[in-house]
Scaffold this motif. Structure first.
Motif, PDB file in Angstrom:
ATOM      1  N   SER A 164       0.812  -1.220   0.000  1.00  0.00           N
ATOM      2  CA  SER A 164       0.000   0.000   0.000  1.00  0.00           C
ATOM      3  C   SER A 164       0.844   1.268   0.000  1.00  0.00           C
ATOM      4  N   VAL A 165       2.114   1.159   0.361  1.00  0.00           N
ATOM      5  CA  VAL A 165       2.984   2.336   0.348  1.00  0.00           C
ATOM      6  C   VAL A 165       4.093   2.195  -0.699  1.00  0.00           C
ATOM      7  N   GLY A 166       3.919   1.257  -1.618  1.00  0.00           N
ATOM      8  CA  GLY A 166       4.887   1.097  -2.698  1.00  0.00           C
ATOM      9  C   GLY A 166       4.779   2.234  -3.711  1.00  0.00           C
ATOM     10  N   ASP A 167       5.899   2.696  -4.194  1.00  0.00           N
ATOM     11  CA  ASP A 167       5.947   3.739  -5.233  1.00  0.00           C
ATOM     12  C   ASP A 167       5.260   5.044  -4.830  1.00  0.00           C
ATOM     13  N   ILE A 168       5.329   5.411  -3.562  1.00  0.00           N
ATOM     14  CA  ILE A 168       4.767   6.709  -3.152  1.00  0.00           C
ATOM     15  C   ILE A 168       5.841   7.652  -2.638  1.00  0.00           C
ATOM     16  N   LEU A 169       7.036   7.144  -2.435  1.00  0.00           N
ATOM     17  CA  LEU A 169       8.116   7.942  -1.856  1.00  0.00           C
ATOM     18  C   LEU A 169       8.369   9.221  -2.653  1.00  0.00           C
ATOM     19  N   HIS A 170       8.214   9.168  -3.957  1.00  0.00           N
ATOM     20  CA  HIS A 170       8.545  10.297  -4.824  1.00  0.00           C
ATOM     21  C   HIS A 170       7.347  11.182  -5.140  1.00  0.00           C
TER      22      HIS A 170
END
Length: 319
Positions: free
Chosen positions: A56-62
């Motif tokens: 659910s928090v994959g690929d949200i850092l950017h």
């Protein structure tokens, strides 16, 4: 403590998603069940909780903004609204809450903490105006966004021999204006903490023109007043064509900078660690390059002050 939740509140800031990611992954690493609260305190009252996992928090850092959304909630300001929120947390078995936001968000977190909900705050606002920390998530990205815009405007100002007034965000704090103006070489920087006399601004523009300068850049913090009004006065008094650009919410979006990603990651993980260690009622912050935690009461009681040495330096370099 087995279950914790994270929410974002107030204005969005680049790095909020990075903080959410850090809270979720650090929480899972520590053996906790982590939930996201949709729509800030409004979602807390409604019990709008979603289980969070690595995916659910994959690929949200950017990504800019916040995947959990943020909204104002007048009901939560009331005692009845707070009781509803606490009841929802109890029903879900959630005993720890991490709030990412500004001082208004921390006031809510502090009230929950006083009523038995272990709450931790993470400073997330582009304004950089929270006491108890030298830095708030989103500030670096907002400054660089404003700086990039000013650099581009300077190209146009130089080409057409114009004066430009550029209004930046920051609420009642002048940090964005000061940093962006200093780094862009602005002729004048007008901030709430040290409002330049308009006569001084006009004098700087006229002195520059006498030395052969083809353009001038004046950066104004929104807390001072309207850039349109300042631009009108400058044009009337100097006779130089003056354009006004209001950057507005353009500064709140965009992919977070490397520094914002690093700080939000560290603060998010630290918030989880504090809850696991039985510490609550505090805000995570950065002081002198070190992560610290400050009681909500202390962070909310004092007004953060701007380092005026940087302001004085900017003035001395733009003579």
């Amino acid at each position: 403590m087995k279950k914790i939740a994270v929410l974002t509140s107030g204005g969005d800031a680049p790095g909020m998603n990075t903080a959410i990611r850090a809270v979720v992954r650090r929480g899972i690493f520590k053996g906790l069940d982590v939930y996201g609260v949709q729509n800030g305190y409004k979602g807390l009252i409604a019990g709008d909780f979603i289980p969070m996992d690595f995916k659910s928090v994959g690929d949200i850092l950017h990504r800019g903004g916040t995947i959990l959304q943020s909204t104002r909630c007048d009901e939560f300001r009331t005692e009845e609204g707070q009781k509803k929120a606490i009841e929802q947390l109890k029903n879900a078995g959630i005993s720890g809450l991490i709030v990412v936001g500004g001082d208004g968000s921390f006031q809510g977190a502090n009230k929950l903490n006083a009523q038995g909900v272990a709450a931790i705050g993470i400073p997330g606002t582009i304004d950089n105006d929270i006491s108890g920390t030298d830095y708030t998530i989103g500030f670096d990205t907002a400054v660089n966004t404003a700086l990039d815009a000013i650099d581009k405007i300077r190209d146009t100002a130089s080409s057409h021999e114009r004066t430009y007034v550029i209004e930046v965000m920051g609420r009642n704090a002048g940090d964005i204006a000061l940093w962006a103006g200093m780094c862009a070489g602005a002729e004048s920087i007008i901030i709430p903490e040290a409002i330049d006399d308009i006569e001084d601004v006009i004098d700087r523009v006229q002195r520059g023109a006498k030395r052969g300068k083809k353009h001038s850049i004046i950066v104004v913090a929104e807390g001072v007043g309207k850039g349109d009004e300042i631009g009108k006065v400058i044009e009337e008094r100097t006779g130089f064509e003056t354009k006004v650009t209001i950057l507005g919410h353009f500064q709140r979006g965009g992919s977070p900078s490397a520094y914002d990603r690093m700080m939000s990651t560290q603060m998010g993980a630290k918030a989880v660690d504090l809850l696991v260690d039985g510490i609550a009622g505090v805000m995570v912050g950065l002081r002198n390059g070190q992560l610290v935690h400050t009681p909500f009461e202390e962070a909310l009681q004092y007004k953060r002050t701007l380092d005026m040495t940087t302001y004085d330096l900017a003035r001395s370099l733009s003579i």
